[in-house]
Design an enzyme around this catalytic site. Structure first.
Site, PDB file in Angstrom:
ATOM      1  N   GLU A   1       0.886  -1.171   0.000  1.00  0.00           N
ATOM      2  CA  GLU A   1       0.000   0.000   0.000  1.00  0.00           C
ATOM      3  C   GLU A   1       0.916   1.211   0.000  1.00  0.00           C
ATOM      4  O   GLU A   1       1.562   1.500   1.012  1.00  0.00           O
ATOM      5  CB  GLU A   1      -0.875   0.022   1.267  1.00  0.00           C
ATOM      6  CG  GLU A   1      -1.738  -1.221   1.464  1.00  0.00           C
ATOM      7  CD  GLU A   1      -2.916  -1.295   0.526  1.00  0.00           C
ATOM      8  OE1 GLU A   1      -3.189  -0.296  -0.166  1.00  0.00           O
ATOM      9  OE2 GLU A   1      -3.546  -2.357   0.459  1.00  0.00           O
TER      10      GLU A   1
ATOM     11  N   CYS B   1      -3.310   8.291   3.634  1.00  0.00           N
ATOM     12  CA  CYS B   1      -2.952   7.831   2.296  1.00  0.00           C
ATOM     13  C   CYS B   1      -4.115   8.018   1.334  1.00  0.00           C
ATOM     14  O   CYS B   1      -3.925   8.111   0.133  1.00  0.00           O
ATOM     15  CB  CYS B   1      -2.546   6.380   2.353  1.00  0.00           C
ATOM     16  SG  CYS B   1      -3.783   5.375   3.183  1.00  0.00           S
TER      17      CYS B   1
HETATM   18  P1  NAP Z   1       8.455   4.900   4.595  1.00  0.00           P
HETATM   19  O1  NAP Z   1       9.624   5.758   4.833  1.00  0.00           O
HETATM   20  O2  NAP Z   1       8.433   4.039   3.394  1.00  0.00           O
HETATM   21  O3  NAP Z   1       8.286   4.030   5.924  1.00  0.00           O
HETATM   22  C1  NAP Z   1       7.277   3.058   6.051  1.00  0.00           C
HETATM   23  C2  NAP Z   1       7.785   1.910   6.907  1.00  0.00           C
HETATM   24  O4  NAP Z   1       8.864   1.238   6.258  1.00  0.00           O
HETATM   25  C3  NAP Z   1       8.330   2.338   8.264  1.00  0.00           C
HETATM   26  O5  NAP Z   1       7.980   1.375   9.220  1.00  0.00           O
HETATM   27  C4  NAP Z   1       9.837   2.352   8.023  1.00  0.00           C
HETATM   28  O6  NAP Z   1      10.573   2.213   9.208  1.00  0.00           O
HETATM   29  C5  NAP Z   1       9.979   1.143   7.140  1.00  0.00           C
HETATM   30  N1  NAP Z   1      11.187   1.103   6.330  1.00  0.00           N
HETATM   31  C6  NAP Z   1      12.014   2.120   5.992  1.00  0.00           C
HETATM   32  N2  NAP Z   1      13.013   1.659   5.206  1.00  0.00           N
HETATM   33  C7  NAP Z   1      12.821   0.333   5.049  1.00  0.00           C
HETATM   34  C8  NAP Z   1      13.509  -0.703   4.353  1.00  0.00           C
HETATM   35  N3  NAP Z   1      14.601  -0.450   3.639  1.00  0.00           N
HETATM   36  N4  NAP Z   1      13.040  -1.961   4.408  1.00  0.00           N
HETATM   37  C9  NAP Z   1      11.924  -2.238   5.122  1.00  0.00           C
HETATM   38  N5  NAP Z   1      11.220  -1.300   5.802  1.00  0.00           N
HETATM   39  C10 NAP Z   1      11.651  -0.034   5.761  1.00  0.00           C
HETATM   40  O7  NAP Z   1       7.124   5.727   4.515  1.00  0.00           O
HETATM   41  P2  NAP Z   1       6.731   7.003   5.379  1.00  0.00           P
HETATM   42  O8  NAP Z   1       7.336   8.173   4.725  1.00  0.00           O
HETATM   43  O9  NAP Z   1       6.962   6.735   6.804  1.00  0.00           O
HETATM   44  O10 NAP Z   1       5.156   6.986   5.153  1.00  0.00           O
HETATM   45  C11 NAP Z   1       4.485   7.910   4.358  1.00  0.00           C
HETATM   46  C12 NAP Z   1       4.066   7.266   3.061  1.00  0.00           C
HETATM   47  O11 NAP Z   1       3.241   6.166   3.301  1.00  0.00           O
HETATM   48  C13 NAP Z   1       3.265   8.217   2.211  1.00  0.00           C
HETATM   49  O12 NAP Z   1       3.818   8.270   0.930  1.00  0.00           O
HETATM   50  C14 NAP Z   1       1.881   7.607   2.154  1.00  0.00           C
HETATM   51  O13 NAP Z   1       1.215   7.803   0.948  1.00  0.00           O
HETATM   52  C15 NAP Z   1       2.139   6.172   2.400  1.00  0.00           C
HETATM   53  N6  NAP Z   1       0.988   5.570   3.038  1.00  0.00           N
HETATM   54  C16 NAP Z   1       0.213   4.706   2.332  1.00  0.00           C
HETATM   55  C17 NAP Z   1      -0.874   4.117   2.923  1.00  0.00           C
HETATM   56  C18 NAP Z   1      -1.756   3.138   2.185  1.00  0.00           C
HETATM   57  O14 NAP Z   1      -2.545   2.465   2.818  1.00  0.00           O
HETATM   58  N7  NAP Z   1      -1.659   3.041   0.883  1.00  0.00           N
HETATM   59  C19 NAP Z   1      -1.178   4.413   4.249  1.00  0.00           C
HETATM   60  C20 NAP Z   1      -0.375   5.302   4.939  1.00  0.00           C
HETATM   61  C21 NAP Z   1       0.716   5.873   4.320  1.00  0.00           C
HETATM   62  P3  NAP Z   1      11.126   3.513   9.977  1.00  0.00           P
HETATM   63  O15 NAP Z   1       9.949   4.297  10.400  1.00  0.00           O
HETATM   64  O16 NAP Z   1      11.875   2.942  11.118  1.00  0.00           O
HETATM   65  O17 NAP Z   1      11.987   4.238   8.991  1.00  0.00           O
END
Ligand code: NAP
Length: 526
Positions: free
Chosen positions: A257, A296
């Site tokens: 997602e 999101c």
């Molecule tokens: P992110 O940086 O991708 O982080 C999401 C999760 O992934 C966090 O738990 C993060 O841990 C972890 N993570 C980071 N690097 C990783 C890696 N290399 N391997 C595995 N896991 C890893 O996203 P964000 O910036 O926090 O979230 C915002 C984004 O999420 C927005 O773009 C939004 O659109 C999207 N979103 C989508 C939905 C949906 O349902 N489609 C819902 C909510 C948000 P850490 O926090 O420890 O870095």
């Protein structure tokens, strides 16, 4: 130093090494608690979940597992007030916004408890009808779905520390699959607190629910072929997960997602002054401001007939100008903080990029904050942009600003609107506003290939529609293309991700015997 919170892995609480990562109050900038998973033996923890949690869950029937979900609901309800305190401190959200996360989680769990109970005393799900393979019907094919023997790893985003865990855990646990949750670090406290309460209540078998907080490093390496990963977050992290060896070489099933440029569309029949026009304005303002636009599913692009462009801009801006922003401890504040100062910077940068190509119809950066220091707080007012010129709009279809920011775009005729919406390359949701039911049905179907959900708002649904951005467990959540290509929820359809489908080819005596142990209803999606 603040408290270093432990992780729950291999059936016990384990404290990670080092000083840990501080979790902050995004309004005051103060440190609240710390998390660390440094030095944890993930391999052993995952093995414990698979070998202890998995068999114990699979030994139960769907109805018994549904009973576990009901018991979790009771625990979460009993501790609800504390969750609101944690959300206020660590997410900087108003009570109403915290409820979207916390009560949304409890509601979703409750729904799966009810649906699970209806599956009764079965441990597998039939899939479709039995069909003959031999001409005389003496040899048949029967499809079954059985719970996968691996674990479910959840990697979640910062915006829904409560709902993000339980909307995934509900169908996983109901399916009989143990869960390892990795919440986003910035807001992990609420996830940890909820898991701690559920573990303390002794509801689940050992190994059924684990939580690991802190760095994501090494999280995927110990995964085995029958494990599954459900990820919510950015497209960049999604790409890293998709290309990991566990996925590429060990066929670990993945659900993604990711980000999405969701649309609101005012259909051509709805002119200024009509009820549909007012409903669009109200919904856009709500979507831009609930959780400070950190959903999101939030509306990022607003499409209106070119003749309504000026009126729509004025109406939305007028409502946005009444939104009070700042410290959610002050009861006059309508919109609290972004999750962190880092997010604040990212929203500032994204908005600046859009502003280079669009007009500013309402400037959130100029809004004075209530009870919050603008040099510390991750608070920012809502900004409405307008991209009247087609060339200028390109970036709008490509840049997701994860905050209270949306762009108004004019269209010339419905086909043009649909074409522009599709420039988002696949979205979680689009909402349509009209008084014309037939037109709404046609437009919804036309957009169904590029969206996970179409939310139609007509005047008769004004008081009852569930909201553009609210993810209801009854409906699908996820979207094709840029939105990640994933599918979650949608009632019992969600169980499909945690089950493996197999065909059993056999004589009627064997397939009849299978059916003796089948639930009354068919497998999800059939
Ligand atoms: P992110 O940086 O991708 O982080 C999401 C999760 O992934 C966090 O738990 C993060 O841990 C972890 N993570 C980071 N690097 C990783 C890696 N290399 N391997 C595995 N896991 C890893 O996203 P964000 O910036 O926090 O979230 C915002 C984004 O999420 C927005 O773009 C939004 O659109 C999207 N979103 C989508 C939905 C949906 O349902 N489609 C819902 C909510 C948000 P850490 O926090 O420890 O870095």
């Amino acid at each position: 130093m603040t408290e270093l919170l432990p992780n729950h892995l291999a059936g016990r609480w384990q404290t990670g090494g080092g000083p840990g990562t501080p979790l902050l109050d995004p309004v005051l900038g103060t440190e609240l608690v710390r998390v660390s998973n440094a030095g944890l033996d993930l391999e052993a923890g995952y093995a414990y979940a698979r070998d202890e949690g998995g068999p114990a869950l699979r030994a139960l029937t769907y109805a018994q597992r549904a009973g576990l979900l009901s018991a979790i609901v009771d625990v979460l309800k009993a501790n609800r007030d504390r969750y609101f305190d944690i959300a206020l401190a660590n997410s900087g959200t108003t009570k109403q916004d915290s409820a979207v996360d916390i009560d949304g989680a409890i509601f979703t769990l409750g729904q799966y408890a009810r649906w699970g109970a209806s599956l009764g005393a079965a441990r597998w799900l039939p899939d479709g009808e039995t069909v003959p393979l031999a001409k005389d019907g003496a040899f048949l094919s029967r499809h079954v779905q059985v719970p996968t023997r691996g674990l479910a790893l959840f990697i979640n985003a910062f915006n829904f520390p409560a709902w993000g865990l339980w909307e995934k855990a509900a169908p996983a646990l109901l399916s009989g699959v143990p869960v390892v949750a990795k919440p986003a670090t910035a807001t992990a406290w609420l996830t940890l607190a909820m898991v701690a309460d559920v573990i303390a209540a002794g509801i689940l078998p050992a190994g059924a629910l684990s939580v690991v907080c802190g760095s994501a490093q090494g999280l995927l390496s110990p995964l085995r072929p029958f494990d599954v990963v459900s990820f919510t977050g950015s497209a960049d992290t999604a790409a890293a997960i998709r290309s990991h060896d566990a996925v590429v070489r060990r066929s670990v099933r993945v659900n993604i997602e990711a980000d999405s440029l969701n649309s609101a569309l005012l259909l051509p029949d709805a002119q200024p002054g009509s009820e549909a026009f007012d409903l669009l304005v109200r919904e856009v303002v709500r979507e831009m401001t609930v959780k400070s636009g950190q959903k999101c599913t939030a509306i990022r692009r607003i499409f209106v007939p070119a003749s309504c462009y000026a009126a729509a801009g004025e109406a939305i801006a007028a409502k946005l100008s009444r939104i009070t922003v700042g410290n959610p401890r002050n009861e006059t504040v309508r919109m609290g903080a972004l999750a962190s100062r880092q997010q604040w910077e990212s929203v500032q940068a994204g908005t600046a990029a859009l502003r280079r190509h669009a007009d500013v119809l309402h400037d959130g950066s100029a809004v004075p904050l209530v009870d919050a220091d603008p040099s510390v707080a991750a608070c920012i007012g809502p900004t409405l942009l307008g991209a009247a010129r087609r060339e200028a709009a390109c970036i709008v279809h490509d840049t997701e600003v994860f905050g209270p920011v949306a762009t108004l775009l004019p269209y010339e005729g419905l086909p043009d609107a649909l074409d522009q919406i599709r420039l988002g390359q696949g979205s979680l949701v689009a909402s349509l506003y009209t008084a014309d039911a037939a037109l709404a049905a046609d437009a919804a179907l036309a957009l169904a290939d590029s969206h996970g959900r179409l939310h139609v708002v007509t005047p008769e649904t004004a008081a009852v529609h569930t909201g553009h951005g609210n993810v209801m467990p009854m409906s699908l959540h996820g979207g094709p293309g840029r939105a990640g290509g994933g599918e979650e929820l949608g009632g019992l359809r969600a169980l499909g991700f945690y089950h493996r489908r197999a065909a059993i080819q056999a004589a009627g005596a064997v397939t009849d015997s299978l059916d003796g142990a089948a639930p009354q209803r068919s497998a999800p999606g059939h």
